[in-house]
Enzyme design. Structure first.
Site, mmCIF file in Angstrom:
data_model
loop_
_atom_site.group_PDB
_atom_site.id
_atom_site.type_symbol
_atom_site.label_atom_id
_atom_site.label_comp_id
_atom_site.label_asym_id
_atom_site.label_seq_id
_atom_site.Cartn_x
_atom_site.Cartn_y
_atom_site.Cartn_z
ATOM 1 N N ASP A 84 155.164 17.392 17.140
ATOM 2 C CA ASP A 84 155.000 15.975 17.452
ATOM 3 C C ASP A 84 155.543 15.668 18.840
ATOM 4 O O ASP A 84 156.379 16.406 19.376
ATOM 5 C CB ASP A 84 155.751 15.115 16.432
ATOM 6 C CG ASP A 84 155.160 15.210 15.037
ATOM 7 O OD1 ASP A 84 153.982 15.586 14.918
ATOM 8 O OD2 ASP A 84 155.886 14.913 14.079
ATOM 9 N N LYS A 85 155.105 14.547 19.394
ATOM 10 C CA LYS A 85 155.550 14.129 20.721
ATOM 11 C C LYS A 85 157.065 14.037 20.797
ATOM 12 O O LYS A 85 157.670 14.487 21.773
ATOM 13 C CB LYS A 85 154.925 12.778 21.081
ATOM 14 C CG LYS A 85 155.334 12.257 22.450
ATOM 15 C CD LYS A 85 154.639 10.943 22.779
ATOM 16 C CE LYS A 85 155.045 10.435 24.163
ATOM 17 N NZ LYS A 85 154.338 9.183 24.529
#
Length: 239
Positions: A64-65
């Protein structure tokens, strides 16, 4: 076994630090806050890695970011297929570090349930077996009411660890979706810490600490990680 934990890292840039490279794959330590895919005219970490290594790279898993840490990228479609098969067969062992400011309902154990889409791009854990997610964890006290989690996901579902810790009352500090006070923290405190696998009859193990975050750089956190030792040797809850 290849384990270049103590080796000098090869480069630094705004997207990642290189941990290891051979003719088949690269391992990078992705920085927090970096998109996996390119968005809004800004390179994602995979494109940035392709530009740095001057070759086509193939993703076999993702982060994920908000999540920093180890990311494995293949240098050919053939190696990507082999690595993807290892992930599918649960032959790749991944270990994550997370920090929460909420005491969990249980200090260690197994979190198991179905992943179901919720609102605002969120997911939730249900008692159903559809899209089953299985997560093993241990937690350790830090200071100021915070806890360190060492997490081993058996499956690889979207937002799995974030949802799992939320389900036991311990949303990750700085998580913009699942945390209650995400703006109080300088980053989302989830990090892909270690990855172990075998490829073409050779064993590989890679480990990298987070490179950013006030909590991840605190003395009590670093001492706790040191005291835990080898995470793969912990008595992980049986699935």
């Amino acid at each position: 076994m290849i384990n270049p934990v103590g080796d000098i890292l090869l480069n630094n840039n705004n997207y990642f630090t290189t941990v290891y490279e051979n003719s088949e794959f690269v391992v990078i330590n992705k920085h927090a806050g970096i998109n996996f895919h390119s968005e809004d005219g800004e390179f994602g970490v995979v494109v940035a890695a392709e530009k740095f290594f001057s070759c086509k790279l193939y993703s076999v898993h993702r982060l994920d970011k908000m999540t920093s840490g180890l990311l494995l990228l293949a240098k050919s479609s053939q190696i990507a297929a082999l690595l993807s098969a290892l992930f599918f067969e649960h032959q790749v062992q991944k270990y994550y570090l997370a920090i929460s400011d909420k005491k969990p309902k249980k200090k260690q154990g197994l979190i198991k349930g179905g992943m179901e889409k919720s609102r605002r791009s969120m997911w939730k854990l249900t008692k159903q077996s559809n899209n089953l997610a299985i997560t093993q964890f241990f937690s350790y006290p830090l200071d100021s009411g915070k806890r360190l989690f060492v997490v081993k996901p058996h499956t690889g579902k979207t937002h799995q660890i974030r949802v799992a810790l939320k389900s036991i009352g311990s949303a990750i500090c700085g998580d913009p979706l699942y945390g209650e006070k995400s703006g109080h923290y300088d980053r989302g405190y989830l990090h892909a810490y270690q990855i172990d696998f075998s490829l073409n009859k050779q064993d590989f193990s890679f480990k990298a600490l987070p490179e950013s975050g006030l909590l991840f750089n605190s003395d009590v956190y670093l001492k706790t990680v040191q005291d835990i030792g080898e995470v793969n040797d912990l008595a992980w809850p049986k699935i």
